[in-house]
Write a protein that holds these residues in place. Structure first.
Motif, PDB file in Angstrom:
ATOM      1  N   GLY A 136      -1.544   1.967   3.304  1.00 26.58           N
ATOM      2  CA  GLY A 136      -2.557   2.486   3.682  1.00 26.58           C
ATOM      3  C   GLY A 136      -3.050   2.317   2.333  1.00 26.58           C
ATOM      4  N   VAL A 137      -4.505   2.690   2.387  1.00 33.57           N
ATOM      5  CA  VAL A 137      -5.179   2.203   1.252  1.00 33.57           C
ATOM      6  C   VAL A 137      -5.679   3.950   1.296  1.00 33.57           C
ATOM      7  N   THR A 138      -6.128   3.562  -0.474  1.00 33.51           N
ATOM      8  CA  THR A 138      -6.847   5.580  -1.281  1.00 33.51           C
ATOM      9  C   THR A 138      -7.764   5.263  -2.323  1.00 33.51           C
ATOM     10  N   VAL A 157      -2.128   3.003   8.143  1.00 31.08           N
ATOM     11  CA  VAL A 157      -2.893   2.193   8.127  1.00 31.08           C
ATOM     12  C   VAL A 157      -1.183   1.893   9.003  1.00 31.08           C
ATOM     13  N   PRO A 158      -0.210   1.683   9.852  1.00 32.99           N
ATOM     14  CA  PRO A 158       0.650   1.208  10.226  1.00 32.99           C
ATOM     15  C   PRO A 158       1.726  -0.551  10.293  1.00 32.99           C
ATOM     16  N   ASN A 164       5.152  -9.609   6.838  1.00 32.58           N
ATOM     17  CA  ASN A 164       5.311  -9.645   5.597  1.00 32.58           C
ATOM     18  C   ASN A 164       3.908  -9.446   4.967  1.00 32.58           C
ATOM     19  N   ALA A 165       4.697  -9.386   4.186  1.00 30.66           N
ATOM     20  CA  ALA A 165       3.810  -9.163   2.716  1.00 30.66           C
ATOM     21  C   ALA A 165       2.131  -9.058   2.573  1.00 30.66           C
ATOM     22  N   ASP A 170      -3.735  -9.202   3.517  1.00 26.75           N
ATOM     23  CA  ASP A 170      -4.181  -9.145   4.189  1.00 26.75           C
ATOM     24  C   ASP A 170      -5.428  -7.963   4.832  1.00 26.75           C
ATOM     25  N   ARG A 171      -4.445  -7.187   5.774  1.00 31.18           N
ATOM     26  CA  ARG A 171      -5.068  -5.841   6.413  1.00 31.18           C
ATOM     27  C   ARG A 171      -5.834  -4.971   5.781  1.00 31.18           C
ATOM     28  N   LEU A 172      -4.623  -4.710   4.353  1.00 33.63           N
ATOM     29  CA  LEU A 172      -5.487  -3.706   3.815  1.00 33.63           C
ATOM     30  C   LEU A 172      -6.026  -3.678   2.735  1.00 33.63           C
TER      31      LEU A 172
END
Length: 320
Positions: A136-138, A157-158, A164-165, A170-172
């Motif tokens: 996730g992001v904080t 985020v699942p 992979n990294a 990219d998603r985060l």
């Protein structure tokens, strides 16, 4: 205070910070300056390399500051002259107190983990290496200690089995840009309730230190699941790697970007390489075989195993 009237100073350097900067500007927030790393020589020609944030800031028509020293009086004076209401930091250096305290509403950071877990420079890599199923992001307020300020907001985020990294990064990065604008809105509206990161036993936390080349070496005596997590957590960069031995003499290395695991059908010494020289390469580990899908042998291009084997017929002579 109205969020889009806040005078924001944005601080960041790599690609991860760029979507957040663009999201702020494109949504009409008032970014009065961007602070990023000084240009540095890079590549064979040692030409000066500009950070991704600087390139984006120039495209967006924003003034850029590139201080060598963050405590330098001329830099602090330049910041003070901007009369910032809020500072935002994403993937930048540790700020001195004189800088993070300067904005009227303080300075917050976007971090790519669910704090307090994975404080440090490589949270995305370590979450995958450790086999986690969520990340996730904080956003949190800066204080005197690295990644230990009061939490403002977060999004969980699942981690998908195929991640992979690179894909998780990219998603985060994308989700993080939305969290940044949401955090600005909540600060402006007085709706944040900073949650202190309570002191905890460090043994309950997983760190995320910077990763160096030797940290990326695969140990084939590990179990298969651990090796797969390791490969995923380092792909595509900096990439898990293994030395290659021929007749007990080290003769190169290979980076491994994707692989699969299968339990033993027959036991073999760890590091043993098997191939049909056409379609697969697999390596023996503690409890089975790691079948490699994509790799890069030193001096060659990154490629699928089938393509590599078209020009490499002696892979069975090696051990990893």
């Amino acid at each position: 205070m109205e969020a889009k009237k806040m005078r924001i100073v944005f601080m960041g350097t790599p690609e991860f910070a760029v979507p957040s900067l663009r999201a702020l500007v494109e949504a009409g927030y008032r970014v009065v300056a961007v602070v990023t790393a000084p240009d540095k020589p890079a590549g064979r020609g040692r030409k000066l390399h500009e950070s991704e944030v600087k390139i984006a800031a120039r495209e967006l028509g924003l003034p850029v500051l590139q201080p060598e020293k963050l405590k330098a009086p001329e830099f602090v004076d330049a910041l003070r002259a901007l009369q910032p209401d809020l500072g935002i930091v994403i993937a930048f250096r540790m700020l001195p107190e004189v800088v993070w305290k300067l904005p009227r509403y303080g300075t917050f950071n976007l971090h790519a983990s669910l704090l307090p877990q994975y404080r440090g420079a490589a949270p995305i890599n370590w979450a995958l290496i450790n086999g986690d199923t969520k990340s996730g992001v904080t956003t949190f307020l800066l204080n005197h200690e690295i990644d230990k300020g009061a939490i403002l907001d977060r999004i969980e985020v699942p981690i998908l089995p195929e991640d992979n990294a690179g894909t998780l990064y990219d998603r985060l990065m994308r989700i993080g840009s939305g969290l940044v604008t949401r955090t600005v809105d909540r600060i402006a509206a007085g709706e944040t309730h900073p949650l202190p990161q309570e002191p905890t036993d460090d043994s309950d936390l997983r760190p995320a230190p910077k990763i160096f080349k030797e940290d990326c070496r695969i140990d084939w005596t590990w179990k298969g699941d651990r090796i797969l997590h390791f490969i995923r957590g380092l792909s595509p960069y900096p990439a898990a790697w293994t030395p290659m031995f021929r007749q007990s003499t080290e003769s190169g290395s290979a980076k491994i970007f994707s692989a699969r695991f299968e339990a033993y059908t027959h036991a073999a010494k760890t590091g043993t390489v098997e191939s049909d020289n056409r379609t697969y390469i697999r390596v023996a580990c503690a409890d089975g075989w790691i079948t490699i899908d994509e790799l890069q042998i030193a001096g060659k291009k990154r490629m699928q195993v089938r393509d590599l084997l078209l020009g490499l017929r002696d892979i069975n002579d090696y051990t990893f």
